[in-house]
Motif scaffolding. Structure first.
Motif, mmCIF file in Angstrom:
data_model
loop_
_atom_site.group_PDB
_atom_site.id
_atom_site.type_symbol
_atom_site.label_atom_id
_atom_site.label_comp_id
_atom_site.label_asym_id
_atom_site.label_seq_id
_atom_site.Cartn_x
_atom_site.Cartn_y
_atom_site.Cartn_z
ATOM 1 N N THR A 232 0.833 -1.203 0.000
ATOM 2 C CA THR A 232 0.000 0.000 0.000
ATOM 3 C C THR A 232 0.875 1.263 0.000
ATOM 4 N N HIS A 233 0.218 2.402 -0.040
ATOM 5 C CA HIS A 233 0.926 3.685 -0.027
ATOM 6 C C HIS A 233 1.601 3.952 1.313
ATOM 7 N N TRP A 234 1.211 3.217 2.355
ATOM 8 C CA TRP A 234 1.809 3.440 3.683
ATOM 9 C C TRP A 234 2.627 2.237 4.161
ATOM 10 N N GLY A 235 2.566 1.135 3.419
ATOM 11 C CA GLY A 235 3.316 -0.032 3.848
ATOM 12 C C GLY A 235 2.715 -1.329 3.355
ATOM 13 N N LEU A 236 2.182 -2.127 4.287
ATOM 14 C CA LEU A 236 1.693 -3.457 3.956
ATOM 15 C C LEU A 236 0.309 -3.710 4.542
ATOM 16 N N SER A 237 -0.513 -4.432 3.770
ATOM 17 C CA SER A 237 -1.856 -4.804 4.201
ATOM 18 C C SER A 237 -2.156 -6.180 3.625
ATOM 19 N N GLY A 238 -3.435 -6.501 3.514
ATOM 20 C CA GLY A 238 -3.845 -7.806 3.017
ATOM 21 C C GLY A 238 -4.085 -8.782 4.151
ATOM 22 N N PRO A 239 -4.699 -9.938 3.850
ATOM 23 C CA PRO A 239 -5.054 -10.919 4.887
ATOM 24 C C PRO A 239 -3.891 -11.349 5.772
ATOM 25 N N ALA A 240 -2.696 -11.509 5.215
ATOM 26 C CA ALA A 240 -1.559 -11.961 6.033
ATOM 27 C C ALA A 240 -1.242 -10.957 7.137
ATOM 28 N N VAL A 241 -1.238 -9.669 6.774
ATOM 29 C CA VAL A 241 -0.937 -8.620 7.751
ATOM 30 C C VAL A 241 -2.071 -8.468 8.753
ATOM 31 N N LEU A 242 -3.303 -8.468 8.269
ATOM 32 C CA LEU A 242 -4.444 -8.278 9.164
ATOM 33 C C LEU A 242 -4.542 -9.407 10.190
ATOM 34 N N LYS A 243 -4.265 -10.627 9.763
ATOM 35 C CA LYS A 243 -4.289 -11.748 10.703
ATOM 36 C C LYS A 243 -3.176 -11.615 11.735
ATOM 37 N N LEU A 244 -1.993 -11.214 11.271
ATOM 38 C CA LEU A 244 -0.892 -11.009 12.218
ATOM 39 C C LEU A 244 -1.231 -9.915 13.219
ATOM 40 N N SER A 245 -1.872 -8.847 12.736
ATOM 41 C CA SER A 245 -2.218 -7.736 13.629
ATOM 42 C C SER A 245 -3.201 -8.178 14.698
ATOM 43 N N ALA A 246 -4.075 -9.119 14.350
ATOM 44 C CA ALA A 246 -5.041 -9.619 15.335
ATOM 45 C C ALA A 246 -4.349 -10.458 16.409
ATOM 46 N N TRP A 247 -3.511 -11.391 15.976
ATOM 47 C CA TRP A 247 -2.836 -12.260 16.947
ATOM 48 C C TRP A 247 -1.818 -11.486 17.773
ATOM 49 N N GLY A 248 -1.253 -10.443 17.178
ATOM 50 C CA GLY A 248 -0.247 -9.674 17.897
ATOM 51 C C GLY A 248 -0.759 -8.364 18.447
ATOM 52 N N ALA A 249 -2.076 -8.183 18.502
ATOM 53 C CA ALA A 249 -2.667 -6.887 18.864
ATOM 54 C C ALA A 249 -2.130 -6.329 20.173
ATOM 55 N N ARG A 250 -2.107 -7.143 21.204
ATOM 56 C CA ARG A 250 -1.743 -6.604 22.515
ATOM 57 C C ARG A 250 -0.236 -6.368 22.645
ATOM 58 N N VAL A 251 0.568 -7.300 22.158
ATOM 59 C CA VAL A 251 2.016 -7.116 22.288
ATOM 60 C C VAL A 251 2.496 -5.983 21.385
ATOM 61 N N LEU A 252 1.901 -5.821 20.204
ATOM 62 C CA LEU A 252 2.273 -4.712 19.326
ATOM 63 C C LEU A 252 1.916 -3.380 19.983
ATOM 64 N N HIS A 253 0.773 -3.325 20.644
ATOM 65 C CA HIS A 253 0.376 -2.117 21.366
ATOM 66 C C HIS A 253 1.390 -1.811 22.463
ATOM 67 N N ASP A 254 1.776 -2.845 23.202
ATOM 68 C CA ASP A 254 2.723 -2.657 24.311
ATOM 69 C C ASP A 254 4.077 -2.133 23.823
ATOM 70 N N PHE A 255 4.449 -2.499 22.596
ATOM 71 C CA PHE A 255 5.725 -2.056 22.039
ATOM 72 C C PHE A 255 5.552 -0.899 21.054
ATOM 73 N N GLN A 256 4.413 -0.191 21.184
ATOM 74 C CA GLN A 256 4.144 1.023 20.415
ATOM 75 C C GLN A 256 4.272 0.805 18.912
ATOM 76 N N TYR A 257 3.865 -0.386 18.470
ATOM 77 C CA TYR A 257 3.825 -0.721 17.042
ATOM 78 C C TYR A 257 5.183 -0.582 16.367
ATOM 79 N N GLN A 258 6.230 -0.970 17.111
ATOM 80 C CA GLN A 258 7.589 -1.039 16.578
ATOM 81 C C GLN A 258 7.992 -2.511 16.593
ATOM 82 N N ALA A 259 8.278 -3.066 15.424
ATOM 83 C CA ALA A 259 8.613 -4.482 15.355
ATOM 84 C C ALA A 259 9.333 -4.770 14.042
ATOM 85 N N THR A 260 9.870 -5.982 13.940
ATOM 86 C CA THR A 260 10.514 -6.432 12.708
ATOM 87 C C THR A 260 9.633 -7.466 12.031
ATOM 88 N N LEU A 261 9.446 -7.309 10.727
ATOM 89 C CA LEU A 261 8.653 -8.244 9.938
ATOM 90 C C LEU A 261 9.573 -8.943 8.949
#
Length: 411
Positions: A232-261
């Motif tokens: 996308t114009h801002w990075g990455l989307s699609g089912p693979a990303v959305l599913k990862l965001s769901a499973w990692g919702a709380r830990v990603l929030h705790d780390f202020q959405y800074q991570a390695t993909l």
């Protein structure tokens, strides 16, 4: 038989479905549905790009629960009573046929969310549910017999039972807390990843399928998903990303959405197979530019981007490819590292991780274990699913079970 007064708070999918289920199953109930806005079912209207992803064609309860990062255990029994099969049958009984798309998502055959809105509105009217829009609840007080509901206008209503189906609205959480419930902190789920890479963003609109993603948030957290990916114009989307965001919702929030993909663009090959494939391309096309002769199934511009990331010059020919450059290319193809630096929105569809603690709810009736006469349904609970119709399914299921139980005189 004594008339039982039931009030459903929240005019979304769960509120409507629960109100209708109660009114139809229990003729001795007087069901009132309160909605703060003038337009109920707003989330239904925008879901699925305006088509409404009603449910998912997963008709095995044990398979269905695996799509819920939070709520899997609690939903096992619930889905044995009302799952996707029952949802399809219910809408069919109302004259609404659903269709299944290649990825399993189910939509009305009209491809319009208005069909679902009209169906629920009509069902509520026929069942005798009284709808009050523009009606904001400010507090709920438990009385010796029933509840007192105070509205923003100052008006006070009394009732015997309450269905709290306010979604992720903070007011709903406040009401649940005031009645003794613990709220698991709400944080976003189902979101896209911001990647600060100008060259990647120039590929906006390009997709790859399948792609395997590995999310590294800290030394303890590693999550994986294999599914289609969209740039996308801002990075990455699609089912693979959305599913990862769901499973990692709380830990990603705790780390202020800074991570390695880590991205594997060719998960259908193992490393040796992919290396052999690239060497075959090198043997068969020695005089051709690597950037122009890819030899694997990837969009051409995406291949050129990956070649550049591997440090290979655009004019370099396959015959000139060194072992070191080959290994760098393999690295980029199988575990290229991308830095997530924030999250984006997923259209108008938002899902929240968090809500009423599930241990405080009896999933056989959706009744509060702490406040007699109070029932829950939908996203106010600490339940959320991955993208694909699963969040609506948990709303239909919990609302149907609540509706069956809330009008029971013996409850």
């Amino acid at each position: 038989m004594q008339l039982l007064r039931v009030v459903a708070i929240g005019g979304g999918a769960a509120g409507y479905f629960g109100a209708v289920a109660c009114a139809k199953a229990h003729p001795h109930t007087q069901v009132t549905l309160l909605e703060a806005s003038r337009q109920p079912l707003a989330k239904v209207r925008v879901s699925g790009g305006g088509r409404c992803n009603v449910t998912h064609a997963c008709f095995d309860a044990m398979g269905l629960v695996q799509n819920y990062p939070r709520g899997e255990k609690a939903l096992r029994g619930a889905f044995s009573r009302f799952q996707a099969t029952d949802t399809v049958k219910w809408f069919a009984s109302q004259g609404v046929e659903l269709k299944t798309e290649a990825d399993g998502r189910m939509f009305p055959t009209t491809d319009s969310s208005e069909t679902i809105i009209e169906c629920l509105t009509k069902a509520a009217h026929i069942a005798g549910v009284e709808l009050r829009t523009g009606t904001t609840v400010v507090s709920v007080v438990k009385q010796s017999a029933g509840f007192e509901i105070e509205l923003k206008t100052g008006e006070k209503l009394t009732c015997d039972r309450i269905l709290l189906a306010t979604g992720s609205n903070p007011l709903g959480y406040q009401i649940a807390q005031s009645l003794g419930h613990t709220i698991e902190p709400p944080v976003p789920s189902l979101f896209t990843f911001n990647i600060l890479d100008k060259q990647l963003k120039q590929l906006a609109g390009i997709s790859a399928n399948p792609v395997k993603l590995r999310l590294l948030v800290d030394k303890k957290t590693c999550l994986e998903q294999t599914a289609p990916l969209l740039i996308t114009h801002w990075g990455l989307s699609g089912p693979a990303v959305l599913k990862l965001s769901a499973w990692g919702a709380r830990v990603l929030h705790d780390f202020q959405y800074q991570a390695t993909l880590l991205i594997n663009w060719q998960p259908q090959y193992d490393s040796d197979q992919l290396k052999s494939q690239l060497l075959l391309v090198k043997t068969e096309n020695p005089k051709k530019a690597i950037a122009l002769q890819r030899g694997i199934d990837l969009p051409h511009r995406l291949w050129q981007y990956i070649v550049a990331r591997a440090g290979i010059r655009s004019e370099e020919r396959w015959a000139e490819l060194s072992n070191k450059s080959l290994n760098q290319l393999l690295q980029e193809l199988t575990q290229g590292a991308y830095q997530i630096q924030g999250k984006g929105a997923f259209k108008e569809e938002f899902v929240t991780c968090g809500g009423v603690n599930l241990k405080q709810v009896n999933f056989k009736t959706m009744a509060s274990r702490l406040t007699p006469g109070l029932h829950f349904a939908g996203e106010i609970l600490d339940i959320d699913g991955v993208t694909g119709g699963f969040n609506f399914q948990s709303a239909w299921t919990t609302a149907w079970i609540a509706g069956q139980a809330i009008g029971d005189i013996c409850t």
